[in-house]
Design a protein around this motif. Sequence first.
Motif, PDB file in Angstrom:
ATOM      1  N   ALA A  64       0.831  -1.206   0.000  1.00 33.97           N
ATOM      2  CA  ALA A  64       0.000   0.000   0.000  1.00 33.97           C
ATOM      3  C   ALA A  64       0.863   1.251   0.000  1.00 33.97           C
ATOM      4  O   ALA A  64       0.549   2.242  -0.670  1.00 33.97           O
ATOM      5  N   ARG A  65       1.964   1.217   0.720  1.00 32.90           N
ATOM      6  CA  ARG A  65       2.869   2.363   0.784  1.00 32.90           C
ATOM      7  C   ARG A  65       3.495   2.640  -0.577  1.00 32.90           C
ATOM      8  O   ARG A  65       3.583   3.790  -1.020  1.00 32.90           O
ATOM      9  N   SER A  66       3.948   1.589  -1.244  1.00 32.22           N
ATOM     10  CA  SER A  66       4.560   1.736  -2.559  1.00 32.22           C
ATOM     11  C   SER A  66       3.559   2.287  -3.566  1.00 32.22           C
ATOM     12  O   SER A  66       3.877   3.188  -4.361  1.00 32.22           O
ATOM     13  N   GLU A  67       2.338   1.779  -3.531  1.00 28.34           N
ATOM     14  CA  GLU A  67       1.310   2.230  -4.464  1.00 28.34           C
ATOM     15  C   GLU A  67       0.947   3.691  -4.203  1.00 28.34           C
ATOM     16  O   GLU A  67       0.798   4.486  -5.140  1.00 28.34           O
ATOM     17  N   ALA A  68       0.800   4.063  -2.932  1.00 30.29           N
ATOM     18  CA  ALA A  68       0.417   5.430  -2.587  1.00 30.29           C
ATOM     19  C   ALA A  68       1.517   6.419  -2.951  1.00 30.29           C
ATOM     20  O   ALA A  68       1.242   7.520  -3.441  1.00 30.29           O
ATOM     21  N   ARG A  69       2.763   6.036  -2.724  1.00 32.30           N
ATOM     22  CA  ARG A  69       3.880   6.913  -3.065  1.00 32.30           C
ATOM     23  C   ARG A  69       3.945   7.143  -4.583  1.00 32.30           C
ATOM     24  O   ARG A  69       4.209   8.258  -5.044  1.00 32.30           O
ATOM     25  N   ALA A  70       3.689   6.093  -5.334  1.00 32.02           N
ATOM     26  CA  ALA A  70       3.688   6.235  -6.794  1.00 32.02           C
ATOM     27  C   ALA A  70       2.550   7.130  -7.259  1.00 32.02           C
ATOM     28  O   ALA A  70       2.692   7.917  -8.195  1.00 32.02           O
ATOM     29  N   GLN A  71       1.411   7.046  -6.581  1.00 27.48           N
ATOM     30  CA  GLN A  71       0.238   7.825  -6.972  1.00 27.48           C
ATOM     31  C   GLN A  71       0.404   9.306  -6.632  1.00 27.48           C
ATOM     32  O   GLN A  71       0.079  10.178  -7.443  1.00 27.48           O
ATOM     33  N   HIS A  72       0.923   9.597  -5.426  1.00 29.50           N
ATOM     34  CA  HIS A  72       0.997  10.982  -4.956  1.00 29.50           C
ATOM     35  C   HIS A  72       2.362  11.618  -5.196  1.00 29.50           C
ATOM     36  O   HIS A  72       2.489  12.841  -5.147  1.00 29.50           O
ATOM     37  N   GLY A  73       3.383  10.804  -5.397  1.00 32.81           N
ATOM     38  CA  GLY A  73       4.733  11.337  -5.546  1.00 32.81           C
ATOM     39  C   GLY A  73       5.442  11.562  -4.235  1.00 32.81           C
ATOM     40  O   GLY A  73       6.620  11.912  -4.196  1.00 32.81           O
ATOM     41  N   TRP A  74       4.777  11.358  -3.115  1.00 29.04           N
ATOM     42  CA  TRP A  74       5.354  11.530  -1.780  1.00 29.04           C
ATOM     43  C   TRP A  74       4.471  10.767  -0.792  1.00 29.04           C
ATOM     44  O   TRP A  74       3.341  10.383  -1.110  1.00 29.04           O
ATOM     45  N   ILE A  75       4.992  10.554   0.397  1.00 29.10           N
ATOM     46  CA  ILE A  75       4.205   9.907   1.439  1.00 29.10           C
ATOM     47  C   ILE A  75       4.719  10.351   2.798  1.00 29.10           C
ATOM     48  O   ILE A  75       5.917  10.577   2.990  1.00 29.10           O
ATOM     49  N   MET A  76       3.796  10.550   3.724  1.00 27.07           N
ATOM     50  CA  MET A  76       4.116  10.795   5.128  1.00 27.07           C
ATOM     51  C   MET A  76       3.352   9.748   5.928  1.00 27.07           C
ATOM     52  O   MET A  76       2.120   9.697   5.864  1.00 27.07           O
ATOM     53  N   ASP A  77       4.081   8.911   6.664  1.00 24.75           N
ATOM     54  CA  ASP A  77       3.422   7.862   7.423  1.00 24.75           C
ATOM     55  C   ASP A  77       4.119   7.668   8.761  1.00 24.75           C
ATOM     56  O   ASP A  77       5.232   8.138   8.980  1.00 24.75           O
ATOM     57  N   SER A  78       3.458   6.982   9.647  1.00 27.43           N
ATOM     58  CA  SER A  78       4.019   6.624  10.951  1.00 27.43           C
ATOM     59  C   SER A  78       3.312   5.364  11.417  1.00 27.43           C
ATOM     60  O   SER A  78       2.276   4.973  10.865  1.00 27.43           O
ATOM     61  N   TYR A  79       3.902   4.737  12.429  1.00 22.15           N
ATOM     62  CA  TYR A  79       3.264   3.511  12.922  1.00 22.15           C
ATOM     63  C   TYR A  79       3.665   3.216  14.350  1.00 22.15           C
ATOM     64  O   TYR A  79       4.681   3.709  14.862  1.00 22.15           O
ATOM     65  N   VAL A  80       2.830   2.411  15.000  1.00 21.91           N
ATOM     66  CA  VAL A  80       3.082   1.923  16.347  1.00 21.91           C
ATOM     67  C   VAL A  80       3.280   0.422  16.271  1.00 21.91           C
ATOM     68  O   VAL A  80       2.524  -0.285  15.612  1.00 21.91           O
ATOM     69  N   LEU A  81       4.329  -0.033  16.936  1.00 17.52           N
ATOM     70  CA  LEU A  81       4.589  -1.467  17.058  1.00 17.52           C
ATOM     71  C   LEU A  81       4.460  -1.859  18.526  1.00 17.52           C
ATOM     72  O   LEU A  81       4.988  -1.167  19.404  1.00 17.52           O
ATOM     73  N   LYS A  82       3.766  -2.955  18.790  1.00 17.28           N
ATOM     74  CA  LYS A  82       3.665  -3.470  20.160  1.00 17.28           C
ATOM     75  C   LYS A  82       4.103  -4.921  20.172  1.00 17.28           C
ATOM     76  O   LYS A  82       3.729  -5.710  19.294  1.00 17.28           O
ATOM     77  N   ARG A  83       4.897  -5.265  21.181  1.00 18.28           N
ATOM     78  CA  ARG A  83       5.363  -6.635  21.343  1.00 18.28           C
ATOM     79  C   ARG A  83       4.621  -7.260  22.511  1.00 18.28           C
ATOM     80  O   ARG A  83       4.456  -6.644  23.562  1.00 18.28           O
ATOM     81  N   SER A  84       4.169  -8.491  22.327  1.00 18.04           N
ATOM     82  CA  SER A  84       3.477  -9.180  23.408  1.00 18.04           C
ATOM     83  C   SER A  84       4.393  -9.289  24.607  1.00 18.04           C
ATOM     84  O   SER A  84       5.551  -9.663  24.489  1.00 18.04           O
ATOM     85  N   ALA A  85       3.868  -8.910  25.767  1.00 15.28           N
ATOM     86  CA  ALA A  85       4.686  -8.907  26.981  1.00 15.28           C
ATOM     87  C   ALA A  85       5.054 -10.337  27.351  1.00 15.28           C
ATOM     88  O   ALA A  85       4.282 -11.264  27.129  1.00 15.28           O
TER      89      ALA A  85
END
Length: 258
Positions: free
Chosen positions: A237-258
């Motif tokens: 999805a990131r690759s497709e969106a970057r190709a469509q818009h010419g740029w991308i700004m994204d962020s994410y949260v990762l959680k590890r099971s305790a």
Amino acid sequence: MRSSALPPSGVALSLIGIGSGDPGHLTRDAIRAINAADLILIPRKGDEKSELADLRRSICNDVLTGDNTRIVEFDLPVRNAAESDYRKAVDDWHDAVAAAWSQEIRGHLGDQGRVSLLIWGDPSLYDSSLRIARRLDPLPEIEVVPGVTSIQALCAAHALPLNEIGEPFLVTTGRRLREDGWPVGTNTVVVMLDGGTAFQSLDPAGLHIWWGAYLGMPAEILISGLLAEAGPRIAAARSEARAQHGWIMDSYVLKRSA
């Protein structure tokens, strides 16, 4: 309410956090500061990110109530990506940006007035505007108006509580996650400024991801799930969106099971 009076030096600089894309993120303080400005500088980062300049102009058109504020666009210097010393490249870039700011302020405001810059997210979090502002000579009085961060917008979009009960979380960059691996001492990591998909460098076992791009904008994309399953979907999805818009700004949260 803060005063809009000019400091003795004659020039005041307001760094106004405007959120991550939704005009509804503007606070009353932000609207007040925009209207107090004599000059608003809007940086251009090339055609690929023209939407960001467009959004800043749209915000100004929506909230400015008078005719005394000038809006000036200028080309922002580009960081030298070929420089092997990352810190030096950033330091040189900040000097160049400060010089560009100074030139625009002198040319359009002189030595008397209030200039504002509309800062994506919040000026205090992974944004260099405060460091750059302190390189200006003479040093203006600096006002900071806080804004909604991409972290807040991301968690709200996913209805996600960021921290686990009684546990810390770490905010880092994609480069650090890729180079250093999973940070010791935390089960929750927030990743910003990831030029690629640094999460793919991790062992996905036991990891869950909440990802968002173009947060607050009409083009917003949200994906979440176990990293082993959601990771490939996010990368596509990131690759497709970057190709469509010419740029991308994204962020994410990762959680590890305790």
